[in-house]
Design a protein around this motif. Structure first.
Motif, PDB file in Angstrom:
ATOM      1  N   UNK A   1       0.851  -1.197   0.000  1.00 33.59           N
ATOM      2  CA  UNK A   1       0.000   0.000   0.000  1.00 33.59           C
ATOM      3  C   UNK A   1       0.884   1.243   0.000  1.00 33.59           C
ATOM      4  N   UNK A   2       1.958   1.224   0.797  1.00 32.94           N
ATOM      5  CA  UNK A   2       2.880   2.360   0.849  1.00 32.94           C
ATOM      6  C   UNK A   2       3.507   2.626  -0.506  1.00 32.94           C
ATOM      7  N   UNK A   3       3.933   1.546  -1.182  1.00 32.48           N
ATOM      8  CA  UNK A   3       4.525   1.721  -2.516  1.00 32.48           C
ATOM      9  C   UNK A   3       3.520   2.346  -3.472  1.00 32.48           C
ATOM     10  N   UNK A   4       2.233   1.942  -3.329  1.00 36.60           N
ATOM     11  CA  UNK A   4       1.212   2.498  -4.210  1.00 36.60           C
ATOM     12  C   UNK A   4       0.985   3.973  -3.940  1.00 36.60           C
ATOM     13  N   UNK A   5       1.053   4.366  -2.650  1.00 34.04           N
ATOM     14  CA  UNK A   5       0.902   5.796  -2.333  1.00 34.04           C
ATOM     15  C   UNK A   5       2.043   6.581  -2.957  1.00 34.04           C
ATOM     16  N   UNK A   6       3.241   6.034  -2.840  1.00 33.72           N
ATOM     17  CA  UNK A   6       4.422   6.669  -3.441  1.00 33.72           C
ATOM     18  C   UNK A   6       4.215   6.827  -4.948  1.00 33.72           C
ATOM     19  N   UNK A   7       3.748   5.734  -5.557  1.00 35.35           N
ATOM     20  CA  UNK A   7       3.556   5.728  -7.002  1.00 35.35           C
ATOM     21  C   UNK A   7       2.525   6.786  -7.415  1.00 35.35           C
ATOM     22  N   UNK A   8       1.416   6.849  -6.677  1.00 36.05           N
ATOM     23  CA  UNK A   8       0.378   7.817  -7.014  1.00 36.05           C
ATOM     24  C   UNK A   8       0.914   9.238  -6.885  1.00 36.05           C
ATOM     25  N   UNK A   9       1.807   9.470  -5.897  1.00 36.63           N
ATOM     26  CA  UNK A   9       2.345  10.826  -5.745  1.00 36.63           C
ATOM     27  C   UNK A   9       3.199  11.190  -6.949  1.00 36.63           C
ATOM     28  N   UNK A  10       3.893  10.200  -7.514  1.00 36.85           N
ATOM     29  CA  UNK A  10       4.675  10.492  -8.724  1.00 36.85           C
ATOM     30  C   UNK A  10       3.734  10.835  -9.876  1.00 36.85           C
TER      31      UNK A  10
END
Lengths: 141, 138, 184
Positions: A34-43
Motif C-alpha cells: 500500500x505504501x509503494x502504491x501511495x508513493x507511485x500515485x504521488x509520482x
C-alpha cells in the motif's frame, strides 16, 4: 495564488514521503505494498501537476485557439497506471507465496525464520503451529 | 453473498451497461476521453463484479480462465502485427500512414487496431490476475 | 475556482494519507487506499487530465482495491504491533522530504505556460496532431501514434506481469486438494 504556487508540489512530496515512511517503518508486507502504491500515485500527481497550464483545458480538440494542457505527461501516466496495477498484482502474488512458505507476512518473523537466533532453528520450525511448517523448512534451504 | 438479493439485482442491472460502456470507451477513445487501457480495465471490472456477486463457479462458466492467456497474447500480437504490416508495405515499424491510401485514414485504422489490441490484452490480463487470486481463496 | 478545487482535494488527499499511516487494521488501510485513489482521480480531473482520471478511477479505486482485499483474505488482516523504534525511519523521511521541498523552490510555478516542460515536443503535438493523425483526442494520438513503440512496450509489460502472476499463483492447487501441500 502566488503564495500557493507550489502547493501541488508540496503535497506531492508530502505524499511521497508518507508512502516512503509506510514502506520502511511498517513490518507488514501488504502495508508495504500500500505504501509503494501511495508513493507511485504521488509520482503520477507530480507529472500531471507539471502538465497543467493555467487557463488551459483538457487536450481534446475544441474551438480553434483554445489553450490546452500538455498531453505528454497524461500519456506517460495513463500507461504507467495500468502497468502499476499489473506490477502491484505481481507484488501481492509474491506476498501470498511468502505467506504460504513462511506462514507469516511480518518482516521480522520472516527474518527470524531465515536467521534463527542461536541455533534454535529446528525448534522454531517444528514448534510453529502453521500447516506450512514443512514448506517453511524447505524454503530456508 | 448468494442470498443478498439487493446486491444481486443491482449488479444484474449494472453489468450489461458496464460492458457496453467499456466498448463505447474502446471505440470512442479517438474522439473523447478513453482508449484501450481504460476500456480493458472497465470490461474486466464488469466481469469481476459479476464474479464477486455470483461466485467464482458462475464466473468461470461465463469466462473460462483457460482461454484468457491466449486471448492476452493475441492482443499483443495484434499490436505487433499492425507494425509488421506497415513494414511489409514498405514503411517503418508501426508507421500507420501506409495502412491506407490516405495517410490520415491509415492513422485511423492503425490507432483503432492497436487500441483494440491493448484493450484485449489489458482486459484478459486483469481477469487472469483476478481469477488467480480467487482460485487461491477457495 | 479550479485552483480552489485542486487545493481542497489535495488537502483531502493529505488527510487520507495520514489516516493510512496511523491506522493499524489492514482492512481499513486497504479501504482508505481505495478512497485515496478516487480522490486522486478527482485531482486529475481538476488538472485537465481526463483520460488519466478515468484510468485511475477504474484501476486504483476498482481493481487494485479488489486485488488487495483478495490478498487480505489469503494472508489475514492482522498486523503485528510495531516493535522497532520509529525514530530512524522518521528521521530518514523528514530529511529526504526537506531536501525535496527545498528543491521545489527552483521549480516553475504551478500552471506556468512558460515552463520548460511545455517547450519541447508538446507544442508540436498540440499544433500538428489534428492534421497529421486526424484524431481529436491528443492523448490518444500521442499514445497510439507518436509514442506507439512506448505503448507496445507497456502492453508487453502488462502481459508479462500477468504471466508472472499465473506462474506464482498458478492452478497447481487444483490437482491435489490437500491445503497443506504447497511443495510438490
Amino acid at each position: 495564488m502566488e503564495l500557493l504556487g507550489q502547493y501541488n508540489y508540496w503535497v506531492v512530496f508530502f505524499l511521497m514521503m508518507t508512502g516512503f515512511y509506510v514502506v520502511i517503518a511498517r513490518g507488514n508486507l501488504v502495508a508495504k505494498i500500500v505504501g509503494l502504491n501511495i508513493f507511485q500515485t504521488s509520482v503520477f500527481l507530480l507529472y500531471i501537476s507539471m502538465g497543467k497550464v493555467s487557463g488551459g483545458t483538457a487536450p481534446i480538440v475544441a474551438d480553434p485557439g483554445s489553450l490546452y494542457s500538455n498531453p505528454l505527461p497524461h500519456v506517460l501516466i495513463l500507461t504507467a497506471i495500468v502497468v502499476g496495477v499489473a506490477t502491484t498484482a505481481l507484488g501481492l502474488a509474491l506476498v501470498v507465496r511468502i505467506k504460504e512458505a513462511y506462514g507469516t507476512v511480518e518482516e521480522d518473523e520472516i527474518y527470524a525464520q531465515d536467521d534463527p537466533p542461536h541455533g534454535s532453528a529446528p525448534a522454531l520450525a517444528q514448534g510453529s503451529e502453521t500447516a506450512t511448517a514443512d514448506s517453511a523448512g524447505e524454503a530456508r534451504r | 453473498m448468494q442470498r443478498d438479493f439487493v446486491l444481486r439485482i443491482i449488479a444484474k442491472l449494472l453489468i450489461p451497461y458496464i460492458l457496453l460502456f467499456a466498448l463505447y470507451v474502446q471505440f470512442h477513445g479517438d474522439f473523447g476521453p478513453g482508449g484501450g487501457f481504460q476500456a480493458g480495465v472497465i470490461f474486466a471490472a464488469g466481469i469481476i463484479l459479476y464474479a464477486l456477486v455470483n461466485g467464482f463457479e458462475q464466473a468461470v462458466r461465463l469466462v473460462s480462465p483457460r482461454i484468457l492467456p491466449p486471448i492476452a497474447a493475441f492482443g499483443v500480437l495484434l499490436y505487433g502485427g499492425v507494425g509488421v504490416v506497415s513494414m511489409l508495405r514498405g514503411g517503418a515499424f508501426l508507421d500507420y500512414n501506409l495502412l491506407a491510401h490516405d495517410p490520415v485514414h491509415g492513422q485511423h485504422y492503425g490507432i483503432l487496431l492497436i487500441e483494440l489490441g491493448v484493450g484485449i490484452t489489458v482486459a484478459s490480463i486483469m481477469l487472469t490476475i483476478f481469477y488467480a487470486f480467487m482460485e487461491r481463496n477457495r | 475556482m479550479t485552483h480552489l478545487i485542486d487545493i481542497v482535494l489535495l488537502t483531502f488527499l493529505v488527510a487520507t494519507a495520514i489516516a493510512i499511516v496511523r491506522l493499524n487494521s489492514l482492512f481499513a488501510v486497504v479501504m482508505l487506499f481505495g478512497i485515496y485513489s478516487l480522490i486522486t482521480a478527482g485531482v486529475f480531473i481538476a488538472l485537465d487530465a481526463v483520460d488519466v482520471a478515468f484510468t485511475e478511477a477504474a484501476v486504483g479505486a476498482g481493481i487494485s482495491t479488489v486485488l488487495m482485499l483478495g490478498t487480505l483474505a489469503l494472508v489475514g488482516h492482522r498486523q503485528a504491533p510495531q516493535q522497532h523504534s520509529r525514530a530512524l525511519p522518521l528521521t530518514v523521511v523528514v530529511i529526504t522530504g526537506v531536501v525535496l521541498l527545498w528543491g521545489t523552490a527552483d521549480m516553475p510555478r504551478f500552471g506556468d505556460p512558460e515552463a520548460p516542460v511545455h517547450q519541447h515536443v508538446a507544442p508540436r503535438y498540440i499544433q500538428d496532431s489534428p492534421a497529421e493523425v486526424g484524431v481529436p483526442n491528443m492523448v490518444t494520438s500521442v499514445l497510439a501514434s507518436y509514442r506507439g513503440f512506448d505503448t507496445l512496450g507497456e502492453t508487453a509489460v502488462v502481459f508479462t506481469a500477468g504471466v508472472a502472476v499465473l506462474v506464482l499463483l498458478g492452478r497447481r492447487r487444483r490437482q491435489h486438494r490437500d491445503p497443506g501441500s504447497s511443495g510438490d
